[in-house]
Design an enzyme around this catalytic site. Structure first.
Site, mmCIF file in Angstrom:
data_model
loop_
_atom_site.group_PDB
_atom_site.id
_atom_site.type_symbol
_atom_site.label_atom_id
_atom_site.label_comp_id
_atom_site.label_asym_id
_atom_site.label_seq_id
_atom_site.Cartn_x
_atom_site.Cartn_y
_atom_site.Cartn_z
ATOM 1 N N SER A 124 0.798 -1.194 -0.115
ATOM 2 C CA SER A 124 -0.089 0.093 -0.150
ATOM 3 C C SER A 124 1.027 1.213 -0.007
ATOM 4 O O SER A 124 1.941 1.261 0.541
ATOM 5 C CB SER A 124 -0.919 -0.148 1.303
ATOM 6 O OG SER A 124 -1.524 1.176 1.372
ATOM 7 N N TYR A 148 -2.285 -1.000 11.226
ATOM 8 C CA TYR A 148 -2.490 -1.579 9.594
ATOM 9 C C TYR A 148 -1.172 -1.258 8.778
ATOM 10 O O TYR A 148 -0.658 -2.331 8.026
ATOM 11 C CB TYR A 148 -3.746 -0.875 9.070
ATOM 12 C CG TYR A 148 -3.571 -1.165 7.390
ATOM 13 C CD1 TYR A 148 -4.006 -2.494 6.887
ATOM 14 C CD2 TYR A 148 -3.479 -0.015 6.511
ATOM 15 C CE1 TYR A 148 -4.056 -2.826 5.702
ATOM 16 C CE2 TYR A 148 -3.471 -0.362 5.185
ATOM 17 C CZ TYR A 148 -3.706 -1.676 4.746
ATOM 18 O OH TYR A 148 -3.938 -1.816 3.361
ATOM 19 N N LYS A 152 1.986 -3.774 6.768
ATOM 20 C CA LYS A 152 2.300 -3.730 5.385
ATOM 21 C C LYS A 152 4.032 -3.472 5.364
ATOM 22 O O LYS A 152 4.505 -4.012 4.546
ATOM 23 C CB LYS A 152 1.475 -2.683 4.481
ATOM 24 C CG LYS A 152 -0.153 -2.835 4.413
ATOM 25 C CD LYS A 152 -0.158 -4.134 3.445
ATOM 26 C CE LYS A 152 -1.307 -4.357 3.350
ATOM 27 N NZ LYS A 152 -1.905 -5.783 2.867
#
Ligand code: NAD
Ligand code: WQD
Length: 332
Positions: A124, A148, A152
């Protein structure tokens, strides 16, 4: 060629499964349906004539993954499965670290055991953190500001280390910008449960009357109209990027890190205005406070994707707004 698609009934995964079939691959889906529905499989069949083989299982479940690998000769994995809501990750870090990190570790372990060396991973633009200046290029330093994003960031590192230890591995770390839009048939798309966090799903809820008003999070950023600028990319373009990445991995070993964006920034008001104009609907909105953790401007450098993958996004913001609304209207 059999491709395991983890998270394949989800938003980006389902569109990618369609593109895989169109390109002659045989997708096999594993998804625990925590954020998607099995009915998506029938929609995929309606679009491309193939009802994909499906395993209702968790990627953290090593035994279940072993069963899938032993029953199918899997040549490559596209790994979408993961939890993805930034705000929820702050409230539930354990769930996020456990699902996203552990799931990837178990998957890599089972891939190794079965000699599967190719993986395309959903990273991302969030890994560019708060301190880089757009356009973001792949070699810029990475960091994270929420659990989050940390998952990643860490998954990228894990996959690089795993590839470093095994010269036979081919890894593509695809850094998505802001995926929106839906399949033009109106059969596949995204309509999250509960109150949406992301801009496009929120706009759709206001347009169809389920929510009263969109709050624009700040109009005092250093951007042309003061509202936040992002690189919105049509989910079908994004799905096609995965096919290009898969083909690249068939011919190259090592790790490829690449942005999947359009390279064009649109402000919140650009999106609202395009949505209203293209769809002939009103999106009530008001200006509110900035949302903590947001940055002013985020868009991709697309040079590497063009050069290395021969891929670039084709669909524009109007087409993204049209297809997104078409999906909502057809599925209300
Ligand atoms: P999604 O929630 O629609 O799809 C993810 C799918 O994974 C869902 O179907 C869910 O049921 C499944 N899943 C989650 N945990 C699982 C587990 N442990 N085992 C099996 N299945 C599991 O999300 P999406 O938008 O399609 O995103 C796909 C991937 O792309 C995610 O990894 C996400 O972090 C990443 N990503 C998404 C965006 C975005 O804005 N949508 C942007 C950048 C990166
Ligand atoms: C877009 C713009 C908001 C809602 C997130 C994740 C990122 C990636 C994509 C997974 C911003 C504004 C939003 C609203 C608003 N996902 N906005 N009112 O924050 O760019 O990225 O999704 O990897 O990691 O952080 O996307 O859609 O939430 O916001 O004004 O009700 O819309 O401030 O400028 P974001 P978004």
């Amino acid at each position: 060629m059999k491709i395991l698609v983890t998270g394949g009934t989800g938003y980006i995964g389902s569109h990618t499964v369609v593109e895989l079939v169109k390109n002659g691959y045989e997708p096999i889906i594993v998804d625990n349906l925590i954020n998607s529905k099995e009915s998506v499989l029938g929609k995929i069949e309606q679009i491309c004539g193939v009802y994909p083989k499906f395993y209702n299982a968790d990627v953290c479940d090593e035994e279940a993954l072993e069963k899938i690998f032993s029953e199918n000769e899997i040549e490559a994995v596209i790994h979408f499965a993961g939890l993805k809501a930034v705000g929820e990750s702050v409230a539930k870090p354990l769930e996020y670290y456990s699902n996203n990190i552990f799931g990837t570790l178990v998957l890599c372990k089972v891939m190794k055991k079965y000699g599967c060396n190719r993986i395309v991973f959903s990273s991302s633009a969030t890994v560019y953190g708060m301190n880089n200046t757009a356009p973001y290029t792949e070699e810029m330093p990475t960091s994270a500001t929420n659990p989050y994003g940390q998952t990643k960031f860490m998954q990228e590192i894990m996959l690089k280390d795993i590839a470093y230890a095994n010269p036979e591995m081919s890894v593509a770390l695809l850094r998505y910008f802001n995926p929106i839009g839906a399949h033009e048939s109106g059969l596949l798309g995204e309509d999250p449960n509960g109150i949406p966090n992301n801009l496009m799903p929120y706009i759709c809820r206001v347009a169809d009357g389920r929510l009263a008003c969109l709050t624009v999070y700040g109009n005092d950023y250093d951007t042309p109209d003061g509202t936040g600028v992002r690189d919105y990319i049509h989910v079908v373009d994004l799905a096609e990027g995965h096919i290009s990445a898969l083909k690249y991995l068939e011919a190259n070993k090592g790790v490829l890190t690449v942005n999947l964006g359009t390279g064009k920034g649109s402000s919140v008001l650009d999106v609202v205005n395009a949505f209203e104009r293209v769809n002939g609907v009103k999106v009530n909105h008001k200006i509110g406070e900035r949302r903590p953790g947001d940055i002013a401007t985020c868009y991709a450098s697309t040079d590497k994707a063009k050069e290395v993958l021969g891929w670039e996004a084709k669909l524009n913001l109007d087409e993204m707004c049209r297809d997104n609304w078409n999906f909502i209207v057809k599925n209300r």
